[in-house]
Scaffold this active site. Structure first.
Site, PDB file in Angstrom:
ATOM      1  N   SER A 143      39.264  28.559  37.951  1.00 35.56           N
ATOM      2  CA  SER A 143      40.319  29.544  37.713  1.00 35.56           C
ATOM      3  C   SER A 143      41.665  28.851  37.741  1.00 35.56           C
ATOM      4  CB  SER A 143      40.281  30.629  38.802  1.00 35.56           C
ATOM      5  OG  SER A 143      41.443  31.432  38.766  1.00 35.56           O
ATOM      6  N   TYR A 155      40.957  32.861  47.250  1.00 40.35           N
ATOM      7  CA  TYR A 155      40.243  32.789  45.980  1.00 40.35           C
ATOM      8  C   TYR A 155      40.549  31.467  45.278  1.00 40.35           C
ATOM      9  CZ  TYR A 155      38.753  33.999  41.237  1.00 40.35           C
ATOM     10  OH  TYR A 155      38.147  34.010  40.001  1.00 40.35           O
TER      11      TYR A 155
END
Length: 291
Positions: A143, A155
């Site tokens: 990501s 995250y």
């Protein structure tokens, strides 16, 4: 339309969103797909859609953060289709939170699924690919948040770990015929909706921002390409697909080195004052100066 004919691919997190898009596109290009998701009903719908469109697919529901299940999943692929040539490590979760609001349970669950699940499936798949001896392609999902973002520390850390695993294991696999890359996708999904209320403050803190997110299907052709023999020369890369833009996310690098025979506190202070202080790296996902 048959670039993946003869390929057999496992796609995790294929019950919806990006994983479903990857599974359906790979099947449309000739691959047999073993679709996985923690939700049995959702992954069954993905398989039904693939079969209804004339493709080959089967389901194997389960939680990839369970290390032993990862081996079960890969073995189910061999039991069903006789071989495995590709793995898309797509399953993941997002729990956005500012530093002061992060909980131990959310951090643990993101690491369990996003990192340990990815590692378990990669180990199991590569082990079987080595035994078969015909090569293969593993595609992990990273990501842009690995570069840092507001409320995405946990995250982003999990996805940074995925990128690091990709770099290391791609080095180990050189010469084996098995490639390992990572994808940094961008899409409007149920996961992205969890972060929607933060997008404006996140965009204000970095170079790269988007007024809207593309549909999941936009990302799928890149996955199918990286699973195909046409991508045989691509290894150890984080490939970013963001709407109309296809690019690499750079590896970490040593930037602006200052040389000294011996470092003292005074020389360190001079190095920062004269060189390093004005060359600090930008926070968040940034664009390369070489356009």
């Amino acid at each position: 339309m048959n670039e993946l004919a003869g390929k057999v691919v496992v796609v995790t997190g294929a019950g919806g969103g990006l994983g479903e898009a990857y599974a359906r596109h790979a099947a449309s290009r000739g691959a047999a797909v073993l679709a996985n998701d923690v939700d049995p009903a959702a992954v069954a719908e993905t398989v039904e859609a693939i079969v209804a469109a004339g493709g080959r697919a089967a389901a194997c529901a389960g939680d990839i953060s369970n290390w032993s299940f990862a081996q079960t999943l890969i073995d189910a692929c061999l039991d069903t289709f006789g071989t495995i040539t590709g793995l898309v490590n797509n399953a993941g979760i997002l729990r956005p939170a500012l530093l002061q609001d992060v909980t131990e349970s959310d951090m643990r669950r993101m690491l369990e699924i996003n990192v340990l699940g990815t590692a378990a499936c990669a180990q199991a798949a590569v082990g079987r690919m080595r035994e078969i001896g015909k090569g293969g392609s593993v595609l992990n999902v990273a990501s842009g948040s690995q570069a840092g973002d507001i409320a995405l520390g946990g995250y982003g850390a999990s996805k940074g770990a995925v990128a690091s695993l990709t770099y290391s294991w791609a080095m180990e696999l050189r010469g084996s015929g098995i490639r390992m890359n990572a994808l940094s996708p961008l899409a409007e999904t149920a996961m992205a909706s969890q972060n929607a209320h933060l997008m404006s403050i996140q965009a204000a803190g970095r170079d790269v921002h988007y007024a809207s997110l593309p549909p999941a299907q936009v990302n799928a052709p890149v996955v199918s390409y990286l699973l195909s023999d046409a991508a045989a020369a691509i290894n150890g890369q984080v490939v970013r697909i963001a709407g109309r833009q296809l690019s690499y996310v750079t590896h970490p690098l040593i930037a602006f080195p200052v040389l000294e025979d011996e470092w003292t506190m005074e020389k360190v202070a001079d190095a920062f004052a004269n060189t390093l202080e004005t060359r600090q790296q930008k926070l968040g996902l940034a664009l390369s100066s070489a356009q």
